[in-house]
Design a protein around this motif. Structure first.
Motif, PDB file in Angstrom:
ATOM      1  N   GLY A   1      18.886   8.069 -33.530  1.00  0.00           N
ATOM      2  CA  GLY A   1      18.556   9.483 -33.638  1.00  0.00           C
ATOM      3  C   GLY A   1      18.521  10.056 -32.065  1.00  0.00           C
ATOM      4  N   SER A   2      19.252  11.202 -31.991  1.00  0.00           N
ATOM      5  CA  SER A   2      19.140  11.809 -30.672  1.00  0.00           C
ATOM      6  C   SER A   2      18.758  13.167 -30.552  1.00  0.00           C
ATOM      7  N   GLY A   3      17.824  13.416 -31.741  1.00  0.00           N
ATOM      8  CA  GLY A   3      16.881  14.777 -31.790  1.00  0.00           C
ATOM      9  C   GLY A   3      15.822  14.593 -30.547  1.00  0.00           C
ATOM     10  N   VAL A  53      18.522  21.024 -31.830  1.00  0.00           N
ATOM     11  CA  VAL A  53      19.403  21.943 -31.023  1.00  0.00           C
ATOM     12  C   VAL A  53      19.370  23.503 -31.779  1.00  0.00           C
ATOM     13  N   MET A  54      19.098  23.301 -33.126  1.00  0.00           N
ATOM     14  CA  MET A  54      18.914  24.460 -33.691  1.00  0.00           C
ATOM     15  C   MET A  54      17.541  25.288 -33.918  1.00  0.00           C
ATOM     16  N   ALA A  55      16.722  24.494 -33.584  1.00  0.00           N
ATOM     17  CA  ALA A  55      15.265  25.265 -33.482  1.00  0.00           C
ATOM     18  C   ALA A  55      15.174  26.480 -32.548  1.00  0.00           C
ATOM     19  N   GLU A  56      14.573  27.433 -33.329  1.00  0.00           N
ATOM     20  CA  GLU A  56      14.567  28.813 -32.873  1.00  0.00           C
ATOM     21  C   GLU A  56      13.275  29.144 -32.395  1.00  0.00           C
ATOM     22  N   GLU A 106      28.217   8.950 -32.240  1.00  0.00           N
ATOM     23  CA  GLU A 106      28.949   8.914 -33.310  1.00  0.00           C
ATOM     24  C   GLU A 106      29.054   7.656 -34.182  1.00  0.00           C
ATOM     25  N   PHE A 107      27.742   6.932 -33.988  1.00  0.00           N
ATOM     26  CA  PHE A 107      27.657   5.707 -34.616  1.00  0.00           C
ATOM     27  C   PHE A 107      26.600   5.857 -35.627  1.00  0.00           C
ATOM     28  N   THR A 108      26.985   5.694 -36.940  1.00  0.00           N
ATOM     29  CA  THR A 108      26.027   5.843 -38.098  1.00  0.00           C
ATOM     30  C   THR A 108      25.434   4.412 -38.419  1.00  0.00           C
ATOM     31  N   ILE A 109      24.114   4.220 -38.494  1.00  0.00           N
ATOM     32  CA  ILE A 109      23.183   3.023 -39.105  1.00  0.00           C
ATOM     33  C   ILE A 109      23.285   3.098 -40.596  1.00  0.00           C
ATOM     34  N   VAL A 110      23.858   1.935 -41.096  1.00  0.00           N
ATOM     35  CA  VAL A 110      23.952   1.857 -42.414  1.00  0.00           C
ATOM     36  C   VAL A 110      22.709   1.164 -43.093  1.00  0.00           C
ATOM     37  N   THR A 154      15.252  10.164 -37.297  1.00  0.00           N
ATOM     38  CA  THR A 154      16.625  10.663 -37.941  1.00  0.00           C
ATOM     39  C   THR A 154      16.724  12.168 -38.568  1.00  0.00           C
ATOM     40  N   GLY A 155      15.130  12.611 -38.356  1.00  0.00           N
ATOM     41  CA  GLY A 155      15.186  13.835 -38.620  1.00  0.00           C
ATOM     42  C   GLY A 155      15.052  14.179 -40.216  1.00  0.00           C
ATOM     43  N   GLY A 156      15.312  15.426 -40.625  1.00  0.00           N
ATOM     44  CA  GLY A 156      15.058  15.795 -42.201  1.00  0.00           C
ATOM     45  C   GLY A 156      16.063  15.417 -43.230  1.00  0.00           C
ATOM     46  N   SER A 187      20.190  25.075 -48.026  1.00  0.00           N
ATOM     47  CA  SER A 187      19.251  24.636 -46.985  1.00  0.00           C
ATOM     48  C   SER A 187      19.688  25.208 -45.460  1.00  0.00           C
ATOM     49  N   SER A 188      18.764  25.280 -44.712  1.00  0.00           N
ATOM     50  CA  SER A 188      18.965  25.526 -43.256  1.00  0.00           C
ATOM     51  C   SER A 188      19.273  24.424 -42.394  1.00  0.00           C
ATOM     52  N   ASN A 189      19.193  23.425 -42.810  1.00  0.00           N
ATOM     53  CA  ASN A 189      19.573  22.198 -42.031  1.00  0.00           C
ATOM     54  C   ASN A 189      21.046  21.928 -41.894  1.00  0.00           C
ATOM     55  N   ALA A 226       9.253   8.477 -35.788  1.00  0.00           N
ATOM     56  CA  ALA A 226       8.602   9.546 -35.306  1.00  0.00           C
ATOM     57  C   ALA A 226       9.574  10.879 -35.519  1.00  0.00           C
ATOM     58  N   GLY A 227       9.134  12.030 -35.544  1.00  0.00           N
ATOM     59  CA  GLY A 227       9.827  13.430 -35.786  1.00  0.00           C
ATOM     60  C   GLY A 227       9.650  13.779 -37.313  1.00  0.00           C
ATOM     61  N   GLU A 228      10.670  14.692 -37.728  1.00  0.00           N
ATOM     62  CA  GLU A 228      10.762  14.830 -39.101  1.00  0.00           C
ATOM     63  C   GLU A 228      10.422  13.720 -39.902  1.00  0.00           C
TER      64      GLU A 228
HETATM   65  P1  FAD Z   1      16.842  15.723 -35.565  1.00  0.00           P
HETATM   66  O1  FAD Z   1      16.851  16.736 -34.520  1.00  0.00           O
HETATM   67  O2  FAD Z   1      17.430  15.886 -36.881  1.00  0.00           O
HETATM   68  O3  FAD Z   1      17.750  14.489 -35.132  1.00  0.00           O
HETATM   69  C1  FAD Z   1      18.207  13.410 -36.034  1.00  0.00           C
HETATM   70  C2  FAD Z   1      19.073  12.727 -35.099  1.00  0.00           C
HETATM   71  O4  FAD Z   1      19.235  11.485 -35.896  1.00  0.00           O
HETATM   72  C3  FAD Z   1      20.547  13.066 -35.085  1.00  0.00           C
HETATM   73  O5  FAD Z   1      20.894  12.729 -33.625  1.00  0.00           O
HETATM   74  C4  FAD Z   1      21.334  12.416 -36.113  1.00  0.00           C
HETATM   75  O6  FAD Z   1      22.844  12.300 -35.709  1.00  0.00           O
HETATM   76  C5  FAD Z   1      20.751  11.260 -36.014  1.00  0.00           C
HETATM   77  N1  FAD Z   1      20.815  10.463 -37.418  1.00  0.00           N
HETATM   78  C6  FAD Z   1      20.474  10.608 -38.802  1.00  0.00           C
HETATM   79  N2  FAD Z   1      20.758   9.827 -39.401  1.00  0.00           N
HETATM   80  C7  FAD Z   1      21.358   8.583 -38.842  1.00  0.00           C
HETATM   81  C8  FAD Z   1      21.897   7.519 -39.144  1.00  0.00           C
HETATM   82  N3  FAD Z   1      21.901   7.103 -40.336  1.00  0.00           N
HETATM   83  N4  FAD Z   1      22.604   6.735 -37.997  1.00  0.00           N
HETATM   84  C9  FAD Z   1      22.733   7.272 -36.798  1.00  0.00           C
HETATM   85  N5  FAD Z   1      21.841   8.400 -36.457  1.00  0.00           N
HETATM   86  C10 FAD Z   1      21.307   8.994 -37.302  1.00  0.00           C
HETATM   87  N6  FAD Z   1      10.829  23.371 -35.949  1.00  0.00           N
HETATM   88  C11 FAD Z   1       9.776  24.071 -34.641  1.00  0.00           C
HETATM   89  O7  FAD Z   1       8.716  23.247 -34.534  1.00  0.00           O
HETATM   90  N7  FAD Z   1       9.704  25.180 -34.042  1.00  0.00           N
HETATM   91  C12 FAD Z   1      11.063  26.126 -34.415  1.00  0.00           C
HETATM   92  O8  FAD Z   1      11.387  26.921 -33.878  1.00  0.00           O
HETATM   93  C13 FAD Z   1      12.005  25.413 -35.359  1.00  0.00           C
HETATM   94  N8  FAD Z   1      13.100  26.106 -35.743  1.00  0.00           N
HETATM   95  C14 FAD Z   1      13.971  25.492 -36.677  1.00  0.00           C
HETATM   96  C15 FAD Z   1      15.189  26.173 -37.139  1.00  0.00           C
HETATM   97  C16 FAD Z   1      15.975  25.764 -37.941  1.00  0.00           C
HETATM   98  C17 FAD Z   1      17.184  26.380 -38.167  1.00  0.00           C
HETATM   99  C18 FAD Z   1      15.804  24.520 -38.539  1.00  0.00           C
HETATM  100  C19 FAD Z   1      16.571  23.930 -39.727  1.00  0.00           C
HETATM  101  C20 FAD Z   1      14.606  23.837 -38.408  1.00  0.00           C
HETATM  102  C21 FAD Z   1      13.531  24.305 -37.304  1.00  0.00           C
HETATM  103  N9  FAD Z   1      12.656  23.629 -37.015  1.00  0.00           N
HETATM  104  C22 FAD Z   1      11.573  24.120 -36.188  1.00  0.00           C
HETATM  105  C23 FAD Z   1      12.260  22.311 -37.471  1.00  0.00           C
HETATM  106  C24 FAD Z   1      12.813  21.290 -36.394  1.00  0.00           C
HETATM  107  O9  FAD Z   1      13.854  21.700 -35.726  1.00  0.00           O
HETATM  108  C25 FAD Z   1      13.098  19.901 -36.894  1.00  0.00           C
HETATM  109  O10 FAD Z   1      12.106  19.439 -37.702  1.00  0.00           O
HETATM  110  C26 FAD Z   1      13.276  19.014 -35.663  1.00  0.00           C
HETATM  111  O11 FAD Z   1      14.191  19.428 -34.837  1.00  0.00           O
HETATM  112  C27 FAD Z   1      13.586  17.620 -36.157  1.00  0.00           C
HETATM  113  O12 FAD Z   1      13.649  16.797 -34.895  1.00  0.00           O
HETATM  114  P2  FAD Z   1      13.958  15.050 -34.879  1.00  0.00           P
HETATM  115  O13 FAD Z   1      14.363  14.726 -33.705  1.00  0.00           O
HETATM  116  O14 FAD Z   1      12.900  14.646 -35.861  1.00  0.00           O
HETATM  117  O15 FAD Z   1      15.593  15.176 -35.652  1.00  0.00           O
END
Ligand code: FAD
Length: 606
Positions: A15-17, A48-51, A158-162, A196-198, A206-208, A403-405
């Motif tokens: 994950g690169s969030g 990147v979408m966090a506002e 653009e690699f997916t872990i399965v 890997t986020g939410g 969904s907003s995701n 870590a993260g969501e």
């Molecule tokens: P992400 O940023 O979702 O990154 C996940 C990464 O995992 C991605 O690179 C994806 O490609 C990768 N990935 C997933 N599955 C796989 C797989 N199987 N193989 C390989 N790669 C994979 N929170 C706040 O605190 N403040 C805000 O203002 C806010 N605004 C928001 C606005 C919007 C529109 C939304 C939807 C959410 C917002 N949130 C906000 C929530 C917050 O943005 C997210 O909870 C947070 O960014 C998640 O970050 P992350 O690093 O955990 O995951």
């Protein structure tokens, strides 16, 4: 025998969030070899979408703020089901994580005297969210990405872990494919960090982004890690409801932080009608005081529009259900009204909320400086996820960190806005630090060739079934799953509906063993969806089973058949694990007693 390419790293970050990049920076700085793999392009992760902003008790706008207030706000918002050690670390460390980001080049909005500006958000007692207009996530990702590259971390885009790979109990790597050609890849790693986020995309509305399917939560579960709090899904009160093509797209809470108000079709500000007891003392009783709060009057109390998201979302649902909604099934969010209050309101709104202005203008033909927006709840965030150790972020599977969501514990039953970006900075850093330390003391494990071959064969099976008449269409299963989750495991739940949802999920599980796709392996969305379904269905099942188990209403989880909070359930987290037979087990885990010093802080702040 299927061919694959192999890669060797000490720490593999999936994950690169924000969480993944922050973890990679810390692990790399510790001197181990680090790789980041992401299935999107770098810079396109959902963060990147966090506002609205990142929550940190810097005290720049109101010097009464400090970590103790942030800590108690987070627990009150989470209805005391939070992991208190995580809430403590988060509140104490987020100011340093934000300042560090600034030192690395992030350009936050400024106060008149040049410090990081902070804005109001729901459930936060003082203005606490450091922000960059309403594009905070973009600036964070830009900064973290630059630094990650500068450190020389290897990036696989653009690699997916399965699947994760284990030797005995411990993690030794991961199996995936590149989306461009569909070729298989095996990563050898001493430690793996899931970031890997939410999972919003398992719901219809969904907003995701498309990427949020919960796959990391499922990868960890299938590797033996425990999940907790999966019943707590956050439905953000304000998503777009019209036009249908953009239904669910987020409208930041920053709109309400800047003075936006919610009204029903009779023009009534309905949020004054129902203020929870636990927030009464902090909430204004008249509109004038609420407005003064949004403009920085330290003696004013916050308007009810800035109550926690779970509550605001339910009040909106009540208005819609009782016939006081807008034409397209929402209510009205009005920021244009501030013309009555400030000169140059149009300019002010466009400067403070540039993305919202463009979003409505371009997608709905609505000028938010002149008209109210139509809004309704949208699936936004999961408080639950992979259970981790509070300090190290290690899961119950050795060598696996999260870590993260996708990780759970900090937010309890409901997350406060802004606490996700701070969560991913604080615990991303910790995951990187502890994963690197673990990798340094752990010898490289051995990957089982037979296991790899079995995973590869299973991954190619949808092509084998491609021509069969009985083959199931992956898009249809995905679409039905989203509908069932929306209708039966949504914002208002009942035991009967949850049982029905589980029955559907069991049928979907059966169907995915017949799922089929055609064409070749390069950029094949049918194949990608076929492989992703296992993860989406696993996460859906965990949410539905945990929701059935929690017979009360609390935070993001509302049971119409158990509408009150229960003292007994207020003391337990719901845990999910895969048993030896491969079935999902659900247990109630009693929360340990809060540390005395933390309890004292909570008592003092009441
Ligand atoms: P992400 O940023 O979702 O990154 C996940 C990464 O995992 C991605 O690179 C994806 O490609 C990768 N990935 C997933 N599955 C796989 C797989 N199987 N193989 C390989 N790669 C994979 N929170 C706040 O605190 N403040 C805000 O203002 C806010 N605004 C928001 C606005 C919007 C529109 C939304 C939807 C959410 C917002 N949130 C906000 C929530 C917050 O943005 C997210 O909870 C947070 O960014 C998640 O970050 P992350 O690093 O955990 O995951």
């Amino acid at each position: 025998m299927t061919n694959y390419e192999t890669y060797h790293h000490d720490v593999l970050v999936i994950g690169s969030g924000g969480a993944g990049l922050r973890a990679a920076i810390e692990a790399s700085a510790a001197g181990v070899s680090v790789a980041v793999v992401c299935r999107s392009l770098l810079g396109k992760a959902h963060t990147v979408m966090a506002e609205g902003g990142v929550a940190a008790a810097l005290g720049n706008v109101d010097d009464r703020d400090n970590w103790k207030v942030h800590f108690t706000d987070t627990l009150r918002g989470g209805q005391y089901l939070n992991n208190e050690r995580m809430a403590e670390l988060h509140a104490k460390e987020s100011p340093d994580r934000v300042r560090e980001l600034e030192a690395w080049g992030a350009v936050f909005d400024r106060t008149d005297d040049g410090r990081i500006l902070q804005r109001n958000f729901g459930g936060h007692k003082y203005p606490r969210l450091a922000h960059v207009g309403d594009r905070t996530g973009l600036e964070m990702i830009r900064t973290l990405q630059d630094y990650t590259i500068h450190l020389g971390v290897d990036i696989y885009q653009e690699f997916t872990i399965v699947s994760l790979l284990k030797e005995g109990e411990k993690i030794v790597g991961a199996f995936g494919y590149d989306r461009e050609k569909g070729l298989f890849k095996v990563f050898h790693a001493k430690a793996v960090i899931i970031a890997t986020g939410g999972m919003g995309r398992i719901y219809r509305i969904s907003s995701n982004s498309w990427d949020c399917t919960g796959s990391g939560i499922s990868l960890a579960y299938h590797a033996g890690a425990e999940l907790i709090d999966m019943e707590f899904v956050q439905f953000h009160p304000t998503g777009m409801v019209w036009p249908p093509s953009v239904r669910g797209l987020l409208i930041t809470e920053g709109v309400r932080g800047e003075g936006g108000v919610l009204r029903n079709n009779a023009g009534r500000r309905f949020m004054f009608d129902d203020v929870p007891e636990s927030y009464r003392a902090q909430t204004s009783t008249d509109e004038e005081e609420g407005w003064r709060y949004t403009q920085g009057d330290k003696n004013a109390k916050r308007p009810p529009e800035l109550l926690t998201r779970d509550h605001v979302a339910r009040c909106i649902m009540r208005e819609i259900k009782e016939g006081r909604g807008s034409p397209h099934g929402g209510v009205y969010l009005d920021i244009a009204w501030i013309k009555e209050k400030i000169p140059n309101a149009t300019e002010h709104i466009r400067r403070k909320l540039p993305s919202m202005y463009h979003q409505f203008k371009e997608l709905a033909g609505v000028d938010i400086t002149k008209e109210a927006m139509e809004v309704g709840p949208t699936t936004h965030y999961i408080m639950g996820g992979v259970k981790v150790d509070a300090d190290s972020q290690m899961t119950s599977t050795p060598g696996l960190f999260a870590a993260g969501e996708c990780a759970a514990g900090l937010h309890g039953a409901n997350r406060l806005g802004g606490n996700s970006l701070s969560d991913l900075l604080v615990f991303g850093k910790r995951a990187g630090e502890y994963a690197a330390a673990y990798a340094k003391k752990t010898p490289a494990g051995k990957i089982n060739e037979q296991e790899v071959q079995e995973i590869a064969t299973a991954a190619l099976a949808p092509f084998e079934r491609g021509s069969s008449a009985e083959g199931e269409n992956p898009f249809q299963i995905q679409s039905k799953l989203q509908d069932r989750m929306q209708d039966l495991v949504g914002i208002v739940r009942t035991g009967k509906e949850l049982e029905a949802a589980i029955e559907h999920i069991v049928q979907f599980k059966e169907k995915i063993s017949h799922v089929a796709c055609s064409g070749n392996r390069g950029y094949n969305p049918g194949w990608h969806t076929a492989l992703e379904l296992t993860h989406m269905i696993t996460v859906a099942e965990a949410i539905a089973r945990a929701a059935l188990q929690r017979k009360e209403s609390r935070g993001g989880h509302y049971r119409e058949d158990f509408p009150e909070k229960s003292d007994a359930f207020g003391k337990v987290n719901i845990a999910i694990k895969k048993d030896d037979k491969g079935d999902m087990t659900v247990t109630q885990v009693t929360k340990p007693k809060m540390r005395d010093d933390l309890q004292q802080i909570v008592n003092e702040m009441k």
